[in-house]
Design a protein around this motif. Structure first.
Motif, PDB file in Angstrom:
ATOM      1  N   ILE A   2       5.801   6.809   1.654  1.00  0.00           N
ATOM      2  CA  ILE A   2       4.718   7.482   1.162  1.00  0.00           C
ATOM      3  C   ILE A   2       4.026   6.740   0.121  1.00  0.00           C
ATOM      4  O   ILE A   2       4.586   5.957  -0.711  1.00  0.00           O
ATOM      5  N   ILE A   3       2.616   6.418   0.535  1.00  0.00           N
ATOM      6  CA  ILE A   3       1.837   5.786  -0.375  1.00  0.00           C
ATOM      7  C   ILE A   3       0.956   6.472  -1.232  1.00  0.00           C
ATOM      8  O   ILE A   3       0.442   7.464  -0.604  1.00  0.00           O
ATOM      9  N   ALA A   4       0.675   6.238  -2.359  1.00  0.00           N
ATOM     10  CA  ALA A   4      -0.312   7.068  -3.089  1.00  0.00           C
ATOM     11  C   ALA A   4      -1.316   6.317  -3.813  1.00  0.00           C
ATOM     12  O   ALA A   4      -1.275   5.268  -4.227  1.00  0.00           O
ATOM     13  N   TYR A  97       4.704  -3.559  -0.735  1.00  0.00           N
ATOM     14  CA  TYR A  97       3.693  -2.995   0.190  1.00  0.00           C
ATOM     15  C   TYR A  97       2.532  -3.540  -0.230  1.00  0.00           C
ATOM     16  O   TYR A  97       2.172  -3.679  -1.533  1.00  0.00           O
ATOM     17  N   VAL A  98       1.570  -4.056   0.712  1.00  0.00           N
ATOM     18  CA  VAL A  98       0.387  -4.421   0.534  1.00  0.00           C
ATOM     19  C   VAL A  98      -0.886  -3.486   0.655  1.00  0.00           C
ATOM     20  O   VAL A  98      -0.838  -2.806   1.687  1.00  0.00           O
ATOM     21  N   VAL A  99      -1.628  -3.339  -0.306  1.00  0.00           N
ATOM     22  CA  VAL A  99      -2.792  -2.435  -0.447  1.00  0.00           C
ATOM     23  C   VAL A  99      -3.928  -3.065  -0.250  1.00  0.00           C
ATOM     24  O   VAL A  99      -4.227  -4.090  -0.719  1.00  0.00           O
ATOM     25  N   ALA A 105      -8.263   1.203   1.434  1.00  0.00           N
ATOM     26  CA  ALA A 105      -7.051   0.993   1.887  1.00  0.00           C
ATOM     27  C   ALA A 105      -6.778   2.332   2.416  1.00  0.00           C
ATOM     28  O   ALA A 105      -7.057   3.514   2.057  1.00  0.00           O
ATOM     29  N   SER A 106      -5.807   2.572   3.425  1.00  0.00           N
ATOM     30  CA  SER A 106      -5.091   3.709   4.208  1.00  0.00           C
ATOM     31  C   SER A 106      -4.036   4.155   3.053  1.00  0.00           C
ATOM     32  O   SER A 106      -2.982   4.319   3.625  1.00  0.00           O
ATOM     33  N   VAL A 107      -4.409   4.379   1.670  1.00  0.00           N
ATOM     34  CA  VAL A 107      -3.536   5.181   0.958  1.00  0.00           C
ATOM     35  C   VAL A 107      -4.320   6.378   0.044  1.00  0.00           C
ATOM     36  O   VAL A 107      -5.504   6.400   0.339  1.00  0.00           O
TER      37      VAL A 107
END
Length: 161
Positions: A2-4, A97-99, A105-107
């Motif tokens: 999960i990325i936010a 994790y690379v933003v 980005a897809s976050v």
């Protein structure tokens, strides 16, 4: 995983000079400052914030991340209401994790906004209201509807550096 997304919480000065930092008030999230280990995070028992907030717990060095950059991070995410961790890149075997590209980005929106200005080596607190996180639908099974998210993000690289 999960990325936010994240954004600005306020620029209150750190109150504690020891191994923990906070905004100094009774409703501030407390975060440990040793960036070599997974952060310890304490969320107070008070009303959840309704605006996106960012705060540098540990100031990094070098150029600040800007829109379009690739930002490598380690992070831990906690739900405000349950005070329970729902994700962390500090788990054994996980890579930062690379933003990318920052800003698009897809976050979640809170991350795209909240990482702007962060510097390599820094630890940034992001408090993300539901509108800039997962909204009314949440992200089951770990993030409920209309949940405010707390992320502590350690910047390990910007554009591979």
């Amino acid at each position: 995983m999960i990325i936010a997304g994240l954004l600005a919480m306020g620029a209150a000065a750190c109150g504690d000079a020891g191994d923990e930092a906070s905004g100094g008030g009774p409703c501030d999230v407390k975060v440990s400052t040793d960036t070599k280990v997974k952060p310890e995070i304490t969320i107070p028992d008070c009303e959840k914030p309704t605006v996106l907030g960012t705060k540098d717990i540990v100031e990094g060095s070098g150029a600040a991340a800007k829109a379009g950059d690739a930002v490598g991070v380690n992070y831990t995410g906690i739900s405000w209401s349950t005070k329970k961790q729902f994700d962390s890149s500090w788990a054994a075997g996980r890579q930062p994790y690379v933003v990318k590209p920052l800003g698009q980005a897809s976050v979640i929106e809170g991350w795209n906004k909240g990482l702007v200005g962060a510097k390599k080596g820094g630890r940034r607190l992001l408090v993300i209201p539901a509108a800039q996180g997962y909204g009314a639908q949440g992200r089951q099974p770990n993030i409920g509807p209309n949940e405010t998210l707390v992320f502590v993000v350690d910047v390990v690289s910007i554009n591979g550096q």
